[in-house]
Design a protein around this motif. Structure first.
Motif, PDB file in Angstrom:
ATOM      1  N   ASN A   1      34.001  20.900  44.191  1.00  0.00           N
ATOM      2  CA  ASN A   1      34.437  22.214  43.744  1.00  0.00           C
ATOM      3  C   ASN A   1      33.963  23.267  44.733  1.00  0.00           C
ATOM      4  O   ASN A   1      32.985  23.960  44.502  1.00  0.00           O
ATOM      5  N   PRO A   2      34.606  23.350  45.889  1.00  0.00           N
ATOM      6  CA  PRO A   2      34.207  24.333  46.887  1.00  0.00           C
ATOM      7  C   PRO A   2      34.353  25.747  46.325  1.00  0.00           C
ATOM      8  O   PRO A   2      35.042  25.959  45.339  1.00  0.00           O
ATOM      9  N   GLU A   3      33.719  26.689  46.941  1.00  0.00           N
ATOM     10  CA  GLU A   3      33.737  28.074  46.471  1.00  0.00           C
ATOM     11  C   GLU A   3      35.184  28.585  46.374  1.00  0.00           C
ATOM     12  O   GLU A   3      35.950  28.529  47.333  1.00  0.00           O
ATOM     13  N   LEU A   4      35.509  29.073  45.185  1.00  0.00           N
ATOM     14  CA  LEU A   4      36.860  29.561  44.938  1.00  0.00           C
ATOM     15  C   LEU A   4      36.937  31.059  45.185  1.00  0.00           C
ATOM     16  O   LEU A   4      35.931  31.764  45.063  1.00  0.00           O
ATOM     17  N   PRO A   5      38.126  31.582  45.490  1.00  0.00           N
ATOM     18  CA  PRO A   5      38.267  33.038  45.626  1.00  0.00           C
ATOM     19  C   PRO A   5      37.969  33.712  44.285  1.00  0.00           C
ATOM     20  O   PRO A   5      38.231  33.153  43.224  1.00  0.00           O
ATOM     21  N   THR A   6      37.413  34.884  44.342  1.00  0.00           N
ATOM     22  CA  THR A   6      37.131  35.636  43.125  1.00  0.00           C
ATOM     23  C   THR A   6      38.066  36.839  43.022  1.00  0.00           C
ATOM     24  O   THR A   6      38.639  37.284  44.020  1.00  0.00           O
ATOM     25  N   ALA A   7      38.206  37.343  41.816  1.00  0.00           N
ATOM     26  CA  ALA A   7      39.118  38.452  41.553  1.00  0.00           C
ATOM     27  C   ALA A   7      38.651  39.736  42.250  1.00  0.00           C
ATOM     28  O   ALA A   7      37.451  39.963  42.439  1.00  0.00           O
ATOM     29  N   VAL A   8      39.615  40.554  42.610  1.00  0.00           N
ATOM     30  CA  VAL A   8      39.321  41.863  43.196  1.00  0.00           C
ATOM     31  C   VAL A   8      40.195  42.904  42.499  1.00  0.00           C
ATOM     32  O   VAL A   8      41.121  42.573  41.756  1.00  0.00           O
ATOM     33  N   ASN A   9      39.888  44.170  42.750  1.00  0.00           N
ATOM     34  CA  ASN A   9      40.658  45.291  42.171  1.00  0.00           C
ATOM     35  C   ASN A   9      40.787  45.167  40.648  1.00  0.00           C
ATOM     36  O   ASN A   9      41.876  45.291  40.085  1.00  0.00           O
ATOM     37  N   ILE A  10      39.672  44.926  39.988  1.00  0.00           N
ATOM     38  CA  ILE A  10      39.680  44.796  38.525  1.00  0.00           C
ATOM     39  C   ILE A  10      39.754  46.184  37.908  1.00  0.00           C
ATOM     40  O   ILE A  10      38.954  47.071  38.238  1.00  0.00           O
ATOM     41  N   THR A  11      40.715  46.401  37.015  1.00  0.00           N
ATOM     42  CA  THR A  11      40.899  47.708  36.392  1.00  0.00           C
ATOM     43  C   THR A  11      41.099  47.556  34.889  1.00  0.00           C
ATOM     44  O   THR A  11      41.647  46.563  34.416  1.00  0.00           O
TER      45      THR A  11
ATOM     46  N   LEU B   1      36.343  34.785  35.738  1.00  0.00           N
ATOM     47  CA  LEU B   1      35.879  33.523  36.302  1.00  0.00           C
ATOM     48  C   LEU B   1      37.020  32.822  37.047  1.00  0.00           C
ATOM     49  O   LEU B   1      38.159  32.779  36.550  1.00  0.00           O
ATOM     50  N   SER B   2      36.724  32.298  38.203  1.00  0.00           N
ATOM     51  CA  SER B   2      37.666  31.463  38.955  1.00  0.00           C
ATOM     52  C   SER B   2      37.286  30.005  38.721  1.00  0.00           C
ATOM     53  O   SER B   2      36.166  29.594  39.059  1.00  0.00           O
ATOM     54  N   VAL B   3      38.192  29.232  38.117  1.00  0.00           N
ATOM     55  CA  VAL B   3      37.862  27.857  37.744  1.00  0.00           C
ATOM     56  C   VAL B   3      38.958  26.902  38.208  1.00  0.00           C
ATOM     57  O   VAL B   3      40.111  27.294  38.394  1.00  0.00           O
TER      58      VAL B   3
ATOM     59  N   ASP C   1      33.154  23.750  35.266  1.00  0.00           N
ATOM     60  CA  ASP C   1      32.218  22.682  35.616  1.00  0.00           C
ATOM     61  C   ASP C   1      30.974  22.745  34.737  1.00  0.00           C
ATOM     62  O   ASP C   1      30.466  23.815  34.427  1.00  0.00           O
ATOM     63  N   ASN C   2      30.490  21.623  34.319  1.00  0.00           N
ATOM     64  CA  ASN C   2      29.293  21.563  33.477  1.00  0.00           C
ATOM     65  C   ASN C   2      28.005  21.690  34.283  1.00  0.00           C
ATOM     66  O   ASN C   2      26.931  21.861  33.718  1.00  0.00           O
ATOM     67  N   PHE C   3      28.069  21.564  35.606  1.00  0.00           N
ATOM     68  CA  PHE C   3      26.857  21.468  36.414  1.00  0.00           C
ATOM     69  C   PHE C   3      26.557  22.745  37.191  1.00  0.00           C
ATOM     70  O   PHE C   3      25.470  22.899  37.705  1.00  0.00           O
ATOM     71  N   GLU C   4      27.512  23.629  37.280  1.00  0.00           N
ATOM     72  CA  GLU C   4      27.256  24.890  37.957  1.00  0.00           C
ATOM     73  C   GLU C   4      28.165  25.967  37.394  1.00  0.00           C
ATOM     74  O   GLU C   4      29.252  25.697  36.891  1.00  0.00           O
ATOM     75  N   GLU C   5      27.707  27.195  37.497  1.00  0.00           N
ATOM     76  CA  GLU C   5      28.486  28.325  37.002  1.00  0.00           C
ATOM     77  C   GLU C   5      29.619  28.614  37.985  1.00  0.00           C
ATOM     78  O   GLU C   5      29.393  28.690  39.198  1.00  0.00           O
ATOM     79  N   PRO C   6      30.841  28.754  37.493  1.00  0.00           N
ATOM     80  CA  PRO C   6      31.953  29.034  38.413  1.00  0.00           C
ATOM     81  C   PRO C   6      31.799  30.415  39.021  1.00  0.00           C
ATOM     82  O   PRO C   6      31.156  31.294  38.438  1.00  0.00           O
ATOM     83  N   PRO C   7      32.363  30.647  40.189  1.00  0.00           N
ATOM     84  CA  PRO C   7      32.295  31.979  40.797  1.00  0.00           C
ATOM     85  C   PRO C   7      33.050  32.988  39.929  1.00  0.00           C
ATOM     86  O   PRO C   7      34.035  32.654  39.281  1.00  0.00           O
ATOM     87  N   PHE C   8      32.585  34.215  39.904  1.00  0.00           N
ATOM     88  CA  PHE C   8      33.245  35.227  39.084  1.00  0.00           C
ATOM     89  C   PHE C   8      33.046  36.601  39.700  1.00  0.00           C
ATOM     90  O   PHE C   8      32.144  36.825  40.520  1.00  0.00           O
ATOM     91  N   ALA C   9      33.903  37.517  39.262  1.00  0.00           N
ATOM     92  CA  ALA C   9      33.787  38.919  39.667  1.00  0.00           C
ATOM     93  C   ALA C   9      33.543  39.748  38.412  1.00  0.00           C
ATOM     94  O   ALA C   9      34.004  39.395  37.321  1.00  0.00           O
ATOM     95  N   VAL C  10      32.833  40.853  38.564  1.00  0.00           N
ATOM     96  CA  VAL C  10      32.448  41.689  37.429  1.00  0.00           C
ATOM     97  C   VAL C  10      33.165  43.037  37.521  1.00  0.00           C
ATOM     98  O   VAL C  10      33.218  43.658  38.585  1.00  0.00           O
ATOM     99  N   SER C  11      33.698  43.474  36.394  1.00  0.00           N
ATOM    100  CA  SER C  11      34.409  44.750  36.346  1.00  0.00           C
ATOM    101  C   SER C  11      33.434  45.915  36.240  1.00  0.00           C
ATOM    102  O   SER C  11      32.232  45.739  36.033  1.00  0.00           O
ATOM    103  N   GLU C  12      33.974  47.113  36.346  1.00  0.00           N
ATOM    104  CA  GLU C  12      33.212  48.308  36.006  1.00  0.00           C
ATOM    105  C   GLU C  12      32.966  48.324  34.496  1.00  0.00           C
ATOM    106  O   GLU C  12      33.666  47.658  33.732  1.00  0.00           O
TER     107      GLU C  12
END
Length: 283
Positions: free
Chosen positions: A25-35, A97-99, A105-116
């Motif tokens: 599970n290589p690093e996945l792209p995360t969300a941008v421009n969250i509104t 979350l990008s999954v 995955d049960n073994f690591e937290e998926p990459p994610f982006a945080v909104s305002e």
């Protein structure tokens, strides 16, 4: 020593599984421009980009409430989170979350982006008031309107209005002006009616918008449609003086042409009569 030896294989297995999961599970792209987009408490979360080879899951985190998931494993880039924000005075953040398509995955937290941060009570936009009736009788302009409804309901199933939520924090402002004029007046009310003094001989146009005076931002809501009264509007009110000037010019041109044509025809008639009175040559 026995305990350490017994725990060694278990720790080694856990580390191996974690390594395999990370490798698969290589690093996945995360969300941008969250509104956040919210009108009358109907709230849509939007972001970019469209996923390719992975999916999104939305988590809503409140300051005092439990984390809730919405739009789980979706290919969309927007999510209606209205039902997760019922405590409108709570402040929320969204984790996108990008999954992988097989799930988180049960073994690591998926990459994610945080909104305002988002607080519905102070940030949702007030929608357009609905004007139910308006009249101009004598020197009084009377307007009756309805509060916009929210997606939230009472126990009996009827929808709550923005007034049910904002209560005394809610005001309305009317802007009104003489038809064909640019000078505006305004007034405020905490009720659902306006009664304003106007010139009884003139028509008036107006619109209404909700206001939350206690807010520092997003104080003014969306404007209602513009409506105008009609107290025997004449053609001059309807089209303006410019049209009458054009009509007058055309009328003068037609009259002038008619006079000139009459003069020409009269001269021709006289000339013909004079020729008919002349004696024939050689008689």
């Amino acid at each position: 020593m026995l305990r350490a030896a017994a725990g060694g294989p278990a720790l080694l297995l856990s580390a191996l599984l974690w390594s395999l999961a990370a490798a698969g599970n290589p690093e996945l792209p995360t969300a941008v421009n969250i509104t956040w987009s919210s009108i009358n408490f109907k709230t849509i979360l939007q972001w970019q980009p469209k996923p390719s080879g992975y999916l999104y899951t939305v988590e809503i985190h409140g300051q005092t409430s439990d984390t809730k998931k919405k739009c789980i494993l979706t290919t969309e880039t927007e999510c209606d989170v209205t039902d997760l924000l019922r405590n409108v005075r709570e402040t929320y953040t969204a984790h996108i979350l990008s999954v992988m398509s097989s799930g988180m995955d049960n073994f690591e937290e998926p990459p994610f982006a945080v909104s305002e941060k988002f607080t519905p009570y102070s940030q949702t936009v007030l929608g357009k008031p609905e004007i139910q009736n308006y009249t101009q009788k004598g020197s009084k302009l009377n307007v009756v309107f309805q509060d916009p409804l929210t997606p939230y309901t009472f126990p009996n199933g009827s929808f709550q209005s923005i007034r049910d939520i904002f209560q005394n924090d809610l005001e309305y402002k009317i802007y009104y002006w003489k038809d064909q004029s640019s000078g505006k007046k305004d007034a405020t009310t905490k009720s659902n009616t306006f009664e304003e003094s106007v010139d009884s001989s003139k028509n008036y146009c107006f619109y209404i918008q909700g206001i939350i005076p206690s807010r520092k931002e997003n104080r003014n809501g969306q404007e209602s449609m513009v409506l105008c009264t009609s107290i025997g509007r004449n053609i001059l009110d309807e089209y303006g003086a410019e049209v009458f000037i054009i009509i007058a010019v055309i009328a003068i041109a037609i009259i002038t042409s008619a006079v000139v044509l009459s003069v020409i025809l009269c001269k021709r008639k006289k000339a013909k009569a004079a020729r008919e009175k002349e004696p024939l040559n050689g008689v």
